[in-house]
Scaffold this motif. Structure first.
Motif, mmCIF file in Angstrom:
data_model
loop_
_atom_site.group_PDB
_atom_site.id
_atom_site.type_symbol
_atom_site.label_atom_id
_atom_site.label_comp_id
_atom_site.label_asym_id
_atom_site.label_seq_id
_atom_site.Cartn_x
_atom_site.Cartn_y
_atom_site.Cartn_z
ATOM 1 N N THR A 70 10.609 -1.784 15.127
ATOM 2 C CA THR A 70 10.417 -0.743 16.188
ATOM 3 C C THR A 70 10.456 -0.427 17.147
ATOM 4 O OG1 THR A 70 8.000 -0.507 15.807
ATOM 5 C CG2 THR A 70 8.498 0.099 14.054
ATOM 6 N N GLY A 71 9.945 -2.243 17.915
ATOM 7 C CA GLY A 71 9.959 -2.301 19.528
ATOM 8 C C GLY A 71 8.137 -1.582 19.865
ATOM 9 N N LYS A 72 7.356 -1.976 18.408
ATOM 10 C CA LYS A 72 5.961 -1.426 19.445
ATOM 11 C C LYS A 72 5.435 -2.628 19.036
ATOM 12 C CE LYS A 72 6.287 3.903 18.938
ATOM 13 N NZ LYS A 72 6.258 4.579 18.006
ATOM 14 N N LYS A 73 4.403 -2.971 19.528
ATOM 15 C CA LYS A 73 3.205 -3.838 19.360
ATOM 16 C C LYS A 73 1.691 -2.690 18.526
ATOM 17 C CE LYS A 73 0.608 -7.528 20.749
ATOM 18 N NZ LYS A 73 0.333 -8.481 22.173
ATOM 19 N N VAL A 74 1.651 -3.306 17.057
ATOM 20 C CA VAL A 74 0.491 -3.111 16.822
ATOM 21 C C VAL A 74 -0.333 -3.377 16.186
ATOM 22 C CG1 VAL A 74 2.294 -0.617 15.924
ATOM 23 C CG2 VAL A 74 1.499 -2.816 14.577
ATOM 24 N N THR A 75 -1.793 -2.900 16.283
ATOM 25 C CA THR A 75 -2.618 -3.619 16.138
ATOM 26 C C THR A 75 -2.435 -3.545 14.091
ATOM 27 O OG1 THR A 75 -4.150 -2.426 15.980
ATOM 28 C CG2 THR A 75 -3.801 -3.211 17.947
ATOM 29 N N GLN A 76 -3.822 -4.972 13.980
ATOM 30 C CA GLN A 76 -4.122 -5.050 12.819
ATOM 31 C C GLN A 76 -4.862 -3.782 12.018
ATOM 32 O OE1 GLN A 76 -5.000 -8.872 11.660
ATOM 33 N NE2 GLN A 76 -2.995 -9.976 11.956
ATOM 34 N N GLN A 77 -5.972 -3.732 12.679
ATOM 35 C CA GLN A 77 -6.401 -2.672 12.903
ATOM 36 C C GLN A 77 -5.401 -1.325 12.052
ATOM 37 O OE1 GLN A 77 -9.684 -1.588 15.867
ATOM 38 N NE2 GLN A 77 -9.937 0.055 14.618
ATOM 39 N N ALA A 78 -4.588 -1.087 13.197
ATOM 40 C CA ALA A 78 -4.579 0.469 13.248
ATOM 41 C C ALA A 78 -2.792 -0.378 11.915
ATOM 42 C CB ALA A 78 -2.648 0.167 14.440
ATOM 43 N N ILE A 79 -2.493 -0.755 12.069
ATOM 44 C CA ILE A 79 -1.640 -1.114 10.402
ATOM 45 C C ILE A 79 -2.917 -0.689 9.085
ATOM 46 C CG2 ILE A 79 -1.246 -2.509 9.053
ATOM 47 C CD1 ILE A 79 0.329 -4.612 11.478
ATOM 48 N N LEU A 80 -4.087 -1.315 8.471
ATOM 49 C CA LEU A 80 -4.865 -1.042 8.037
ATOM 50 C C LEU A 80 -5.724 0.288 8.004
ATOM 51 C CD1 LEU A 80 -6.821 -4.069 7.836
ATOM 52 C CD2 LEU A 80 -5.491 -3.952 6.522
ATOM 53 N N THR A 81 -5.275 1.134 9.264
ATOM 54 C CA THR A 81 -5.799 2.313 9.353
ATOM 55 C C THR A 81 -4.898 3.234 8.558
ATOM 56 O OG1 THR A 81 -6.879 2.036 11.299
ATOM 57 C CG2 THR A 81 -6.308 4.083 10.791
ATOM 58 N N GLN A 82 -3.496 2.817 7.904
ATOM 59 C CA GLN A 82 -2.110 3.846 8.184
ATOM 60 C C GLN A 82 -2.367 3.419 7.395
ATOM 61 O OE1 GLN A 82 -0.264 6.073 10.269
ATOM 62 N NE2 GLN A 82 0.668 6.163 8.200
ATOM 63 N N LEU A 83 -2.097 2.146 6.530
ATOM 64 C CA LEU A 83 -2.360 2.071 4.759
ATOM 65 C C LEU A 83 -3.691 2.766 4.018
ATOM 66 C CD1 LEU A 83 -2.100 -1.485 4.813
ATOM 67 C CD2 LEU A 83 -0.126 -0.478 3.963
ATOM 68 N N ILE A 84 -4.158 2.711 5.010
ATOM 69 C CA ILE A 84 -5.964 3.064 4.138
ATOM 70 C C ILE A 84 -5.350 4.846 4.135
ATOM 71 C CG2 ILE A 84 -7.781 4.412 4.688
ATOM 72 C CD1 ILE A 84 -8.791 1.360 5.320
ATOM 73 N N GLU A 85 -4.454 5.021 5.434
ATOM 74 C CA GLU A 85 -4.100 6.545 4.962
ATOM 75 C C GLU A 85 -3.054 7.298 4.266
ATOM 76 O OE1 GLU A 85 -5.924 9.620 6.435
ATOM 77 O OE2 GLU A 85 -7.255 8.622 7.493
ATOM 78 N N SER A 86 -1.902 6.171 3.046
ATOM 79 C CA SER A 86 -1.158 6.259 2.831
ATOM 80 C C SER A 86 -2.272 6.788 1.205
ATOM 81 C CB SER A 86 0.331 5.225 3.166
ATOM 82 O OG SER A 86 0.873 5.465 4.541
ATOM 83 N N ALA A 87 -3.059 5.372 0.954
ATOM 84 C CA ALA A 87 -3.682 6.291 0.209
ATOM 85 C C ALA A 87 -4.344 6.552 -0.455
ATOM 86 C CB ALA A 87 -4.301 4.382 -0.081
ATOM 87 N N VAL A 88 -5.161 7.421 0.636
ATOM 88 C CA VAL A 88 -5.129 8.988 0.402
ATOM 89 C C VAL A 88 -4.573 9.903 0.572
ATOM 90 C CG1 VAL A 88 -7.478 10.622 1.794
ATOM 91 C CG2 VAL A 88 -7.373 7.960 2.071
ATOM 92 N N ASP A 89 -3.461 10.150 0.788
ATOM 93 C CA ASP A 89 -2.999 10.904 0.362
ATOM 94 C C ASP A 89 -2.264 10.665 -0.974
ATOM 95 O OD1 ASP A 89 -3.089 11.843 2.817
ATOM 96 O OD2 ASP A 89 -0.987 10.463 3.755
ATOM 97 N N SER A 90 -2.326 9.196 -1.544
ATOM 98 C CA SER A 90 -1.634 9.606 -2.464
ATOM 99 C C SER A 90 -2.522 8.841 -3.630
ATOM 100 C CB SER A 90 -0.496 8.643 -2.727
ATOM 101 O OG SER A 90 -0.972 7.274 -2.570
ATOM 102 N N ARG A 91 -4.026 9.473 -3.432
ATOM 103 C CA ARG A 91 -5.415 9.070 -4.441
ATOM 104 C C ARG A 91 -5.197 8.517 -5.696
ATOM 105 N NH1 ARG A 91 -10.553 9.425 -2.308
ATOM 106 N NH2 ARG A 91 -9.926 10.226 -0.773
ATOM 107 N N THR A 92 -5.002 9.551 -6.141
ATOM 108 C CA THR A 92 -4.852 9.285 -8.293
ATOM 109 C C THR A 92 -3.477 7.619 -8.132
ATOM 110 O OG1 THR A 92 -4.784 11.409 -8.242
ATOM 111 C CG2 THR A 92 -4.146 10.290 -10.307
ATOM 112 N N GLU A 93 -2.460 7.907 -7.864
ATOM 113 C CA GLU A 93 -1.324 6.451 -8.053
ATOM 114 C C GLU A 93 -2.884 5.423 -7.457
ATOM 115 O OE1 GLU A 93 -0.375 9.392 -6.385
ATOM 116 O OE2 GLU A 93 0.192 10.349 -7.557
ATOM 117 N N PHE A 94 -3.198 5.397 -6.126
ATOM 118 C CA PHE A 94 -4.216 4.559 -6.048
ATOM 119 C C PHE A 94 -4.782 3.922 -7.034
ATOM 120 C CE2 PHE A 94 -7.169 1.841 -2.867
ATOM 121 C CZ PHE A 94 -6.190 1.633 -2.778
ATOM 122 N N VAL A 95 -6.034 4.845 -6.452
ATOM 123 C CA VAL A 95 -6.785 4.671 -7.239
ATOM 124 C C VAL A 95 -6.617 3.698 -9.433
ATOM 125 C CG1 VAL A 95 -8.839 5.170 -8.852
ATOM 126 C CG2 VAL A 95 -8.707 6.130 -7.200
#
Length: 91
Positions: free
Chosen positions: A26-51
């Motif tokens: 992407t050419g963008k520098k992202v923090t590990q915190q931003a990555i983890l936040t995005q992963l958590i949001e993705s998991a929340v969107d598919s909460r049942t499958e994640f659980v």
């Protein structure tokens, strides 16, 4: 507010690989915190499958399996109430 999260070396390495791939593609520098936040949001969107991913073995029946189960049941024509069940189970 920021909180430290402990992870093993393998998880940390995978997070760093993901961070590097995001920057490369992407050419963008992202923090590990931003990555983890995005992963958590993705998991929340598919909460049942994640659980469910933390369960041991298969947890639910497919529609076909439910249909097969229901086809195997019959109605005896006898109405059963809780007292009947208690009598059978507990005498």
């Amino acid at each position: 507010m920021s909180t430290a999260v402990k992870m093993d070396e393998e998880a940390k390495s995978k997070l760093e690989e993901l961070q590097a791939e995001i920057r490369l593609k992407t050419g963008k520098k992202v923090t590990q915190q931003a990555i983890l936040t995005q992963l958590i949001e993705s998991a929340v969107d598919s909460r049942t499958e994640f659980v469910d991913s933390f369960r041991d073995g298969k947890t639910s029946l497919s529609e076909t399996e439910i249909q097969q189960f229901n086809e195997g049941t019959i109605a005896s024509g006898v109405e059963t109430d809780e007292e009947d069940i208690d009598d059978v189970l507990y005498g």
